[in-house]
Design a protein around this motif. Sequence first.
Motif, short mmCIF file in Angstrom:
data_model
loop_
_atom_site.label_atom_id
_atom_site.label_comp_id
_atom_site.label_asym_id
_atom_site.label_seq_id
_atom_site.Cartn_x
_atom_site.Cartn_y
_atom_site.Cartn_z
N THR A 1 -11.89 -0.97 -5.78
CA THR A 1 -10.86 -1.17 -4.76
C THR A 1 -11.20 -2.44 -4.01
N ARG B 1 -10.12 -4.81 -0.79
CA ARG B 1 -9.37 -4.82 0.46
C ARG B 1 -9.04 -6.27 0.83
N THR C 1 -4.32 -4.33 3.49
CA THR C 1 -3.93 -3.55 2.32
C THR C 1 -5.06 -3.58 1.29
N SER C 2 -4.96 -2.71 0.32
CA SER C 2 -5.97 -2.69 -0.73
C SER C 2 -5.29 -2.42 -2.07
N HIS C 3 -6.03 -2.72 -3.13
CA HIS C 3 -5.52 -2.53 -4.48
C HIS C 3 -6.66 -2.05 -5.37
#
Length: 100
Positions: free
Chosen positions: A13, A15, A20-22
């Motif tokens: 993950t 940030r 937001t994070s992905h």
Amino acid sequence: MFIAEMPWSVPLTVRFQNGTSHIFSSVSDALDFLENEWPLRRGQRYERAVKTCRGALHRTTPVAVAREAFIAACLEADLPVTLEHVTAPQQNRGNGPRAA
């Protein structure tokens, strides 16, 4: 030989500065982000990450090397990285019904 998807054993993950994070779960996820959405597009670690991800998709670089290069590029760009927790499916350990 180009391989479209090279999954990582443990997803990451990332940030972003906007909060937001992905989750990145494969080499192709990482390379797509590096080539199309990367915030800096410069730096030694960024360049190495692009090169190693391309190499992994062409099977000339180990997937683990590409993953580590992507993590290094994220850290270089001040993008915090955490490992996703992957839970293994529950296995039956012989605790089934007992005979009376």
